[in-house]
Design an enzyme around this catalytic site. Structure first.
Site, PDB file in Angstrom:
ATOM      1  N   PRO A 193      73.487  42.494  37.218  1.00  0.00           N
ATOM      2  CA  PRO A 193      73.269  43.791  37.853  1.00  0.00           C
ATOM      3  C   PRO A 193      71.834  44.261  37.637  1.00  0.00           C
ATOM      4  CG  PRO A 193      74.952  43.927  36.118  1.00  0.00           C
ATOM      5  CD  PRO A 193      74.558  42.505  36.219  1.00  0.00           C
ATOM      6  N   ASP A 247      63.771  39.042  25.280  1.00  0.00           N
ATOM      7  CA  ASP A 247      64.709  38.570  26.310  1.00  0.00           C
ATOM      8  C   ASP A 247      64.442  37.117  26.662  1.00  0.00           C
ATOM      9  OD1 ASP A 247      65.314  41.191  26.288  1.00  0.00           O
ATOM     10  OD2 ASP A 247      64.511  41.643  28.283  1.00  0.00           O
ATOM     11  N   ALA A 257      65.523  36.251  33.723  1.00  0.00           N
ATOM     12  CA  ALA A 257      66.464  35.141  33.904  1.00  0.00           C
ATOM     13  C   ALA A 257      66.047  34.295  35.107  1.00  0.00           C
ATOM     14  CB  ALA A 257      67.885  35.665  34.099  1.00  0.00           C
ATOM     15  N   GLY A 307      68.878  46.854  32.629  1.00  0.00           N
ATOM     16  CA  GLY A 307      68.316  46.319  31.391  1.00  0.00           C
ATOM     17  C   GLY A 307      69.040  45.101  30.840  1.00  0.00           C
TER      18      GLY A 307
END
Ligand SMILES: *[C@@H]1O[C@H](CO)[C@@H](O)[C@H](O)[C@H]1NC(C)=O
Ligand SMILES: *[C@@H]1O[C@H](CO)[C@@H](O)[C@H](O)[C@H]1NC(C)=O
Length: 627
Positions: free
Chosen positions: A386, A441, A396, A390
């Protein structure tokens, strides 16, 4: 730049084998010079070299140096292949014993044609496994380094180092530190073989004369000895570029060598190519720790298999990036529809991420001397993470694209070390797309699983990346995740924490220290499966966050989600920059009630499924499927 193809060697041994071969299979090759024997794919070996260098944009002229014995063969070849006959240089020798040696042949070409330019020299009678290399990239690297350039390859098992010029290359500067011409066993452990495939700067070529007067014996006048002399004695900076291919038929070889390697390389080449490679990178949740945008803190994050980005790369005629129908729309139902979509989704789809990753990838390889084969590809992507809540959707896509490119071009972990990959991904976003972000991340998306990260200043400054410790992902409490259905309405206000941190605001600095402490404690709590402690730590992380980022910055949606969890007595915190919350419920019944509350309040709720591959922390971009 000028290119000189050397084919003046006397292939005496090979010729005598062909002559005396009883099978009759090779009688049509009698007297044919080595460079005109069939190469991988059926055309003559020289045909492939000529194709590789026949580009006006790169080489102003191409010359061919032959011996007198085979001159006629090359003349005939030249007229049949649009090679200027005037550019063939005959060195006048007819036997192996009277040969000049490659260094003298090179010198002859330069002096007789009065060449005054940088020169690429190639032994054009070498058999090459895959000639689809990118000359422009090599020359770019040569210019970037401003020194001489030597091409090398990694020898296969069974090839003997004593038949080659072996190089030792500094992994950072790519400078060749030592050159061993046909080393004895044990002289070097390197299996990187340099072949006659060099770029020389104009001024360096002046040393050829010195070399020739120092080395009067023909057997010393091979280019390997010249390189050895340049590098080891004259300390001239020579850089190395590794090609992902192999080279054979160097020097005196026999018929068995020729047939063996031709068959071997042909078999490798005719293996069915992987049609498409698909790689995934998963969404992540930040379990505890400081925000990662360069505050030198510590964090624990985990990849989750609920959401992912998937990128597919396949070889194609043209280089194509395929727009995603939903994320990169180019057609709309109406102007009203366009207005609605733009308002909701903004203007930033995923295509720019693919493009920026490819751009940076080429740049990285060019600067690091990693030769890429010259093939086009098609990249397409899909993502179900989504947006704007965050969960690291953009990174990704970049991570999955990088995995695909590495697989496609056969890059090894040595070429782009895993510990450095998160920095690469971050640079794509920061430098190319001006996205403000931190390393955390990207680290968890590269390493995958449950990862403890230590970005302490001393570690970061020393090695340029943090310490990344994989933890046992099978022992986490039952996490859940809730997020805003329509984050574009979240009303999040930009915060000034980063600026305050840079200004040395004591409150912020103190908070960052506490986040790091919480992380260390959380690591212990997870290892001991002390969920009560972990819950308290997460709650403390949240209140600390609220104290420095202020509730106004969080916006009403985030606050409402926090409130719901607290009403159910569940630990809760933000897993990222806002738009989603995570927590855990040890009691399954409670989880059901919580889910109901979130859904009734209009939020999306899901139990978290950790993504912890068995070898988490070790693997790099294993493709999830091949077709
Ligand atoms: C790559 O694509 C371009 C056109 O898009 C084409 O000109 C070029 O020859 C292709 N390169 C290869 C190696 O196929
Ligand atoms: C803990 O709170 C900080 C700052 O208030 C927040 O930025 C950070 O993302 C939180 N930690 C994690 C791992 O989410």
């Amino acid at each position: 730049m000028i290119c000189i193809l050397l084919v003046a060697g006397h292939g005496t041994l090979l010729e005598s084998h062909i002559k005396s071969d009883q099978s009759g299979l090779y009688s049509f090759l009698e007297d044919v010079p080595k460079a005109l024997l069939p190469g991988v794919g059926g055309k003559k070996i020289l045909d492939y070299w000529w194709k590789a260098v026949n580009t006006r944009q790169i080489f102003s002229e191409v010359y061919l140096v032959t011996n007198a014995d085979k001159y006629k063969h090359y003349e005939r070849w030249a007229t049949a292949n649009d090679f200027p006959v005037d550019n063939i240089i005959n060195d006048g020798t007819t036997t192996y014993d009277t040969r000049l040696g490659a260094v003298a042949d090179l010198e002859l070409a330069i002096s007789s044609k009065k060449l005054n330019d940088d020169i690429m020299v190639i032994a054009a009678d070498m058999l090459c496994a895959d000639q689809n290399f990118d000359m422009a990239q090599m020359i770019k690297f040569f210019r970037l380094k401003g020194g001489e350039l030597a091409i090398y390859y990694e020898m296969e098992e069974g090839e003997s180092v004593s038949s080659r010029g072996i190089v030792e290359v500094c992994p950072e500067s790519h400078r060749i530190t030592r050159f061993f011409e046909k080393p004895q066993h044990g002289e070097t452990s390197s299996r990187m073989a340099s072949v006659v495939f060099y770029c020389f700067q104009r001024q360096t070529l002046l040393t050829l004369e010195t070399f020739l007067s120092n080395f009067p014996k023909t057997e010393d006048r091979v280019l390997g000895r010249y390189m050895e002399w340049l590098i080891n004695s004259a300390a001239v900076p020579v850089y190395g570029m590794k090609l992902p291919t192999g080279f054979q038929l160097i020097g005196q070889v026999g018929l068995p060598d020729y047939t063996k390697w031709l068959a071997h390389y042909s078999a490798v080449k005719s293996q069915p190519r992987v049609k498409a490679i698909t790689c995934r990178a998963y969404a992540r949740i930040g379990i505890i720790g400081n925000p990662s945008d360069g505050y030198y803190g510590k964090t624990i994050s985990m990849t989750i298999s609920n959401f992912w980005a998937e990128v597919t790369i396949s070889e194609s005629k043209k280089l194509v990036l395929v727009p995603h129908p939903l994320n990169d729309p180019t057609e709309f139902g109406s102007l009203l529809d366009l207005h609605y979509i733009s308002r909701k989704e903004g203007y930033l789809g995923g295509l720019r991420l693919l493009q920026a990753t490819c751009k940076k990838f080429y740049q990285y390889c060019s600067e690091k001397g990693i030769a890429l084969s010259k093939q086009n590809f098609t990249l397409k992507y899909n993502v179900n993470i989504p947006r704007q809540v965050g969960l690291a959707g953009s990174s990704a896509i970049v991570s999955a694209t990088l995995k695909c490119l590495m697989k496609f071009y056969n890059l090894k972990d040595d070429d782009l070390p895993k510990s450095f990959q998160p920095n690469f991904i971050l640079d794509v976003e920061k430098e190319e797309l001006f996205i403000t972000a931190g390393l955390q991340d990207r680290v968890v998306q590269v390493y995958e699983g449950l990862i403890f990260m230590d970005f302490s200043r001393s570690i970061m400054e020393e090695q340029g990346y943090g310490n990344y410790i994989p933890m046992d992902g099978s022992c986490t409490p039952p996490f859940w995740l809730a997020y805003l259905r329509d984050p574009s309405d979240s009303g999040v206000i930009h915060n000034n924490v980063r600026q305050r941190w840079l200004n040395g605001d004591p409150e912020v600095i103190e908070a960052m220290t506490i986040f790091a402490e919480l992380t260390d404690k959380a690591k212990l709590a997870i290892e001991e499966k002390n969920w009560k402690e972990l819950g308290e730590l997460m709650n403390r992380n949240l209140s600390l966050r609220r104290s420095i980022f202020t509730d106004a910055c969080l916006g009403p949606g985030n606050l409402r989600m926090i409130e719901i969890a607290q009403q159910h007595g569940c630990p809760v915190k933000l897993p990222g920059s806002g738009g989603a919350v995570i927590g855990f419920c040890v009691d399954p019944q409670k989880m059901v009630e919580l889910k109901k509350s979130y859904q009734e309040a209009g939020f999306v709720f899901c139990p978290v499924v950790p993504y912890c591959p068995k070898n988490a922390g070790q693997n790099t971009g294993a493709p999830v499927s091949k077709s």
